[in-house]
Every structure is written in C-alpha cells, then in structure tokens.
Design a protein around this motif. Structure first.
Motif, mmCIF file in Angstrom:
data_model
loop_
_atom_site.group_PDB
_atom_site.id
_atom_site.type_symbol
_atom_site.label_atom_id
_atom_site.label_comp_id
_atom_site.label_asym_id
_atom_site.label_seq_id
_atom_site.Cartn_x
_atom_site.Cartn_y
_atom_site.Cartn_z
ATOM 1 N N ARG A 134 0.817 -1.211 0.000
ATOM 2 C CA ARG A 134 0.000 0.000 0.000
ATOM 3 C C ARG A 134 0.853 1.263 0.000
ATOM 4 N NH1 ARG A 134 -4.722 -2.014 -1.790
ATOM 5 N NH2 ARG A 134 -5.391 -3.787 -0.541
ATOM 6 N N LEU A 135 1.886 1.277 -0.834
ATOM 7 C CA LEU A 135 2.702 2.475 -1.000
ATOM 8 C C LEU A 135 1.810 3.606 -1.491
ATOM 9 C CD1 LEU A 135 5.568 3.775 -1.050
ATOM 10 C CD2 LEU A 135 5.719 3.038 -3.434
ATOM 11 N N ASP A 136 1.908 4.760 -0.823
ATOM 12 C CA ASP A 136 1.007 5.865 -1.122
ATOM 13 C C ASP A 136 1.793 7.060 -1.641
ATOM 14 O OD1 ASP A 136 -1.355 7.205 -1.372
ATOM 15 O OD2 ASP A 136 -1.807 7.297 0.769
ATOM 16 N N GLU A 137 1.078 7.955 -2.280
ATOM 17 C CA GLU A 137 1.668 9.186 -2.786
ATOM 18 C C GLU A 137 2.343 9.943 -1.642
ATOM 19 O OE1 GLU A 137 0.254 13.178 -5.293
ATOM 20 O OE2 GLU A 137 -1.179 11.587 -4.771
ATOM 21 N N GLY A 138 3.562 10.402 -1.896
ATOM 22 C CA GLY A 138 4.312 11.154 -0.902
ATOM 23 C C GLY A 138 5.159 10.304 0.017
ATOM 24 N N GLN A 139 4.956 8.977 0.024
ATOM 25 C CA GLN A 139 5.755 8.102 0.871
ATOM 26 C C GLN A 139 7.074 7.747 0.183
ATOM 27 O OE1 GLN A 139 3.149 4.762 1.872
ATOM 28 N NE2 GLN A 139 2.524 5.826 3.747
ATOM 29 N N SER A 140 8.038 7.308 1.002
ATOM 30 C CA SER A 140 9.348 6.923 0.472
ATOM 31 C C SER A 140 9.445 5.406 0.390
ATOM 32 C CB SER A 140 10.468 7.469 1.365
ATOM 33 O OG SER A 140 10.343 6.972 2.686
ATOM 34 N N VAL A 141 10.155 4.929 -0.624
ATOM 35 C CA VAL A 141 10.350 3.496 -0.800
ATOM 36 C C VAL A 141 11.817 3.239 -1.113
ATOM 37 C CG1 VAL A 141 9.587 3.689 -3.232
ATOM 38 C CG2 VAL A 141 9.706 1.439 -2.132
ATOM 39 N N LEU A 142 12.424 2.326 -0.362
ATOM 40 C CA LEU A 142 13.790 1.879 -0.615
ATOM 41 C C LEU A 142 13.737 0.629 -1.468
ATOM 42 C CD1 LEU A 142 16.874 1.834 -0.159
ATOM 43 C CD2 LEU A 142 16.441 0.585 1.982
ATOM 44 N N ILE A 143 14.418 0.667 -2.603
ATOM 45 C CA ILE A 143 14.400 -0.430 -3.570
ATOM 46 C C ILE A 143 15.805 -1.001 -3.666
ATOM 47 C CG2 ILE A 143 14.005 -1.041 -5.986
ATOM 48 C CD1 ILE A 143 12.172 1.626 -5.951
ATOM 49 N N HIS A 144 15.982 -2.237 -3.221
ATOM 50 C CA HIS A 144 17.288 -2.879 -3.348
ATOM 51 C C HIS A 144 17.429 -3.481 -4.752
ATOM 52 C CE1 HIS A 144 18.584 -2.282 0.721
ATOM 53 N NE2 HIS A 144 17.514 -2.868 1.224
ATOM 54 N N GLY A 145 18.657 -3.449 -5.268
ATOM 55 C CA GLY A 145 18.869 -3.926 -6.633
ATOM 56 C C GLY A 145 18.226 -3.004 -7.647
ATOM 57 N N GLY A 146 18.438 -1.712 -7.483
ATOM 58 C CA GLY A 146 17.724 -0.730 -8.277
ATOM 59 C C GLY A 146 18.029 -0.734 -9.757
ATOM 60 N N SER A 147 19.144 -1.320 -10.180
ATOM 61 C CA SER A 147 19.504 -1.287 -11.600
ATOM 62 C C SER A 147 19.030 -2.515 -12.368
ATOM 63 C CB SER A 147 21.025 -1.159 -11.755
ATOM 64 O OG SER A 147 21.682 -2.316 -11.224
ATOM 65 N N GLY A 148 18.436 -3.487 -11.686
ATOM 66 C CA GLY A 148 17.952 -4.691 -12.357
ATOM 67 C C GLY A 148 16.573 -4.498 -12.952
ATOM 68 N N GLY A 149 16.008 -5.585 -13.472
ATOM 69 C CA GLY A 149 14.699 -5.502 -14.091
ATOM 70 C C GLY A 149 13.621 -5.066 -13.129
ATOM 71 N N ILE A 150 13.561 -5.725 -11.954
ATOM 72 C CA ILE A 150 12.585 -5.337 -10.935
ATOM 73 C C ILE A 150 12.851 -3.915 -10.464
ATOM 74 C CG2 ILE A 150 11.786 -5.793 -8.580
ATOM 75 C CD1 ILE A 150 10.790 -7.883 -10.466
ATOM 76 N N GLY A 151 14.096 -3.603 -10.193
ATOM 77 C CA GLY A 151 14.445 -2.296 -9.643
ATOM 78 C C GLY A 151 14.117 -1.146 -10.569
ATOM 79 N N THR A 152 14.467 -1.276 -11.850
ATOM 80 C CA THR A 152 14.205 -0.171 -12.774
ATOM 81 C C THR A 152 12.710 0.053 -12.960
ATOM 82 O OG1 THR A 152 14.509 -1.721 -14.639
ATOM 83 C CG2 THR A 152 16.398 -0.353 -14.014
ATOM 84 N N MET A 153 11.918 -1.013 -12.946
ATOM 85 C CA MET A 153 10.465 -0.846 -13.018
ATOM 86 C C MET A 153 9.940 -0.216 -11.730
ATOM 87 S SD MET A 153 7.433 -1.037 -14.347
ATOM 88 C CE MET A 153 7.651 -1.938 -15.878
ATOM 89 N N ALA A 154 10.431 -0.682 -10.572
ATOM 90 C CA ALA A 154 9.945 -0.166 -9.291
ATOM 91 C C ALA A 154 10.230 1.325 -9.151
ATOM 92 C CB ALA A 154 10.584 -0.944 -8.143
ATOM 93 N N ILE A 155 11.415 1.757 -9.557
ATOM 94 C CA ILE A 155 11.757 3.179 -9.473
ATOM 95 C C ILE A 155 10.785 4.002 -10.316
ATOM 96 C CG2 ILE A 155 13.454 4.914 -10.159
ATOM 97 C CD1 ILE A 155 15.622 2.776 -9.513
ATOM 98 N N GLN A 156 10.603 3.590 -11.551
ATOM 99 C CA GLN A 156 9.762 4.374 -12.464
ATOM 100 C C GLN A 156 8.299 4.388 -12.028
ATOM 101 O OE1 GLN A 156 10.986 4.205 -16.861
ATOM 102 N NE2 GLN A 156 11.612 2.200 -16.088
ATOM 103 N N LEU A 157 7.805 3.240 -11.576
ATOM 104 C CA LEU A 157 6.404 3.167 -11.184
ATOM 105 C C LEU A 157 6.154 3.960 -9.900
ATOM 106 C CD1 LEU A 157 3.647 2.062 -11.847
ATOM 107 C CD2 LEU A 157 4.246 -0.055 -10.658
ATOM 108 N N ALA A 158 7.066 3.844 -8.930
ATOM 109 C CA ALA A 158 6.916 4.606 -7.698
ATOM 110 C C ALA A 158 6.926 6.102 -7.986
ATOM 111 C CB ALA A 158 8.037 4.245 -6.715
ATOM 112 N N ARG A 159 7.869 6.528 -8.815
ATOM 113 C CA ARG A 159 7.957 7.955 -9.149
ATOM 114 C C ARG A 159 6.701 8.418 -9.893
ATOM 115 N NH1 ARG A 159 8.729 9.733 -13.718
ATOM 116 N NH2 ARG A 159 9.682 7.812 -14.496
ATOM 117 N N ALA A 160 6.238 7.616 -10.855
ATOM 118 C CA ALA A 160 5.079 8.014 -11.656
ATOM 119 C C ALA A 160 3.813 8.130 -10.829
ATOM 120 C CB ALA A 160 4.875 7.012 -12.793
ATOM 121 N N LEU A 161 3.723 7.342 -9.746
ATOM 122 C CA LEU A 161 2.529 7.353 -8.911
ATOM 123 C C LEU A 161 2.695 8.226 -7.670
ATOM 124 C CD1 LEU A 161 1.365 3.649 -9.315
ATOM 125 C CD2 LEU A 161 0.518 5.697 -10.464
#
Length: 323
Positions: A134-161
């Motif tokens: 339930r990550l919400d707008e304005g909250q922070s999320v730490l993503i381990h392995g940020g340069s991998g497939g999961i990480g690059t998607m997680a960064i972009q999706l978190a930022r976009a939302l």
C-alpha cells in the motif's frame, strides 16, 4: 517445437535447445506463438535446482513472454493478436499455453520483442508495492537492486505514482542509472544504506522497502524502516535464515511480508494482471515508464544469456528472442 531444456542442476552449460512436444491449451487457456522471453532470477534458481516449477506448470524455464495468439480458445483474443503473458514456466519455447487472464495486449509504442521485458516485473512490482504494501503518494520506498529488471520498473512506477524512490546499486554507473530514472541512488559498496536512508528522510526512515536480498539485509532493513513501515521480501539472494530482534520490529510497529508470484493461484495472477493493465500500461503508453532492455540473445544462445545474467553486469532486462 523447440524449447530450452534444463538437463541437470548446474550452471548455464546445462541449458540445451531440444525438440519437444507442443503444449495443448486447456480450458480457459490460450496458445501463444512466442517471439521473445524475459530472463528472471527465478530461471537461474530453477536451473540450479533450487526453485522447481509449481505443480502442473511446464518444466521448461521462462516466466514471461511476448508473442502472437496462435489459438485463442474461448477468450476475448483473436488469432494474431500481439500480447504479453505472465507464466508459471515454459517461456523459453516456441509456443506456450497460458490462462487467458494472465495475458495482456502489448502496450502501444512498445515493440513486440521489448514487450517481453514487461509482464513479470510489472506484475511483481505493482502487486508488492501497491496491492500488498500500500505504498502511497508522498511516501518513500527503498528499492534494493535498483539497476535490475525489478528495480528499474519499481523506481519508475513509484515515481510516476507520486512516491519517492531511493535505490541501492553496486557501482557508480549503476547508481547513475537509478538516478537517471528518478531515484536517490546509494552505492551499497561504499555507503551504509541505513545511514543514507535515514539521512535522506530526515531520520524518519523508508515507509516501504522492496527487498530481493533476504537474510543478509533483514536486521538492517528493519533499522531503515519508518514507524509503521512495511518490509516486503521478494528474493533470497543473501540467504533465507537470519535472526531479528522482535523488539525492534514491535517498537516501529512495522511489518515484514514475504511474497512470491510464481506459485499464486490463477485467479490471483489474473487479478494482478488486470490491475497492471489498468494502472501500469497507461504509464508505459504515455512514456512515463520506459522499457529497460540491456541485451537480447537468440534462443539458441540461452547458455550465453544466462552466463551474462549471472555475471551481474547487466542493467534492466535480458531477453531471449526466437531465432
């Protein structure tokens, strides 16, 4: 048809392309002529004998594909539709049968080959960050392995939302990549990620942590959590067993959640893919999220693709394309 077969437990050399029987779709399934398949950590673990497919799934590796509908069955699809699919196995092959609910049209503006990089990472990230944590707008999320497939998607999706992504990576070039995608970057080889997260959040900690490491990071992840934070563990690259002070967990009123995607029932996977189609696909079509494909290998070079994946040099996704 041709498929990649795991001949024994071991390294990339145990992968062989062989002629095997074509799958027959069952009730509620469609048959897809595969154009490309994505590599995932689960494929490596299966190759090593550490992650067998769930009961009833194909014995061949491959958890995501793009391709064209060869037999639509009684689904809403028609023959020739360009689609992507989330699988329990069998993607490293010329054809695959999959429940229709786990299939989505290729997003507009994405090539059919590159589309194979999307279903597993999109489903994993959206289901864990937004449906579970339930990550919400304005909250922070730490993503381990940020340069991998999961990480690059997680960064972009978190930022976009509307969330604030912070990501760890293991080299200067990979840190630069995660920063280019919109995250605060932490080089875990040179910095203590707990101290850096607390610094970046003014001592508050991360509201959500998406972790692919497991045991090695458990204690430190809890230290990096905010009050009421949620730690979601989706991988065990750093081991499966660790000690944790329950007092520290209770003091933060925090949650530790372990999830997998591959073994979930068809109904749950279909629900996740429907949510991905509704919430993630528009962001891809608008350009807010871009595919991150590092290299594409032909199916006949599956061992070389796995060797490259195992090296840890890749960023984003590695794909297999049908020759």
């Amino acid at each position: 048809m041709r498929a990649v077969v795991i001949t024994a437990d071991g390294g990339p050399e145990v992968l062989e392309v062989r002629n095997v029987p074509e799958p027959v779709p069952g009730n509620g399934e469609v048959l897809i002529g595969v154009v490309a398949a994505g590599l995932n950590r689960a494929d490596v673990q299966q190759r090593r004998g550490l992650y067998p497919p769930p009961p009833g799934a194909s014995e061949y590796p491959g958890l995501e594909v793009s391709g064209r509908i060869a037999d639509p069955g009684d689904s809403q699809f028609t023959r020739g539709d360009e689609v992507v699919a989330l699988l329990s196995g069998g993607g490293y092959a010329e054809r695959v049968a999959v429940p229709a609910g786990q299939v989505l049209p290729v997003p507009d503006g994405v090539s059919l080959v590159e589309a194979a990089s999307l279903p597993e990472v999109a489903a994993t990230v959206y289901s864990n960050l937004f449906m579970t944590a339930r990550l919400d707008e304005g909250q922070s999320v730490l993503i381990h392995g940020g340069s991998g497939g999961i990480g690059t998607m997680a960064i972009q999706l978190a930022r976009a939302l509307g969330a604030r992504p912070i990501a760890t990576a293991g080299s200067a070039s990979k840190v630069e990549l995660v920063r280019s995608l919109g995250a605060e970057g932490i080089n875990y080889r040179e910095e203590d990620f707990v101290e850096r997260v607390l610094e970046l959040t003014d001592g508050r900690g991360a509201d959500v942590i998406l972790d692919v490491i497991g045991a090695k990071y458990l204690e430190r992840n809890v230290k990096a959590l905010a009050i009421g934070g949620r730690l979601v563990i989706i991988g065990l690259q750093g081991g499966a067993k660790a000690e944790l002070s329950l007092g520290a967990l209770m003091g933060k009123r925090a949650s530790v959640i372990g999830t997998t995607l591959r073994s979930r029932p068809v109904e749950e996977k279909s629900e996740i893919m429907a949510a991905v189609g509704q919430h993630v696909w528009p962001l891809i079509e608008s350009g807010d999220i871009k595919t991150q494909v590092d290299r594409t290998f032909p199916l006949s070079q599956a061992p070389a693709a796995h060797e490259y994946f195992d090296s840890g040099e890749h960023t984003g996704k590695v794909l297999l394309a049908l020759d």
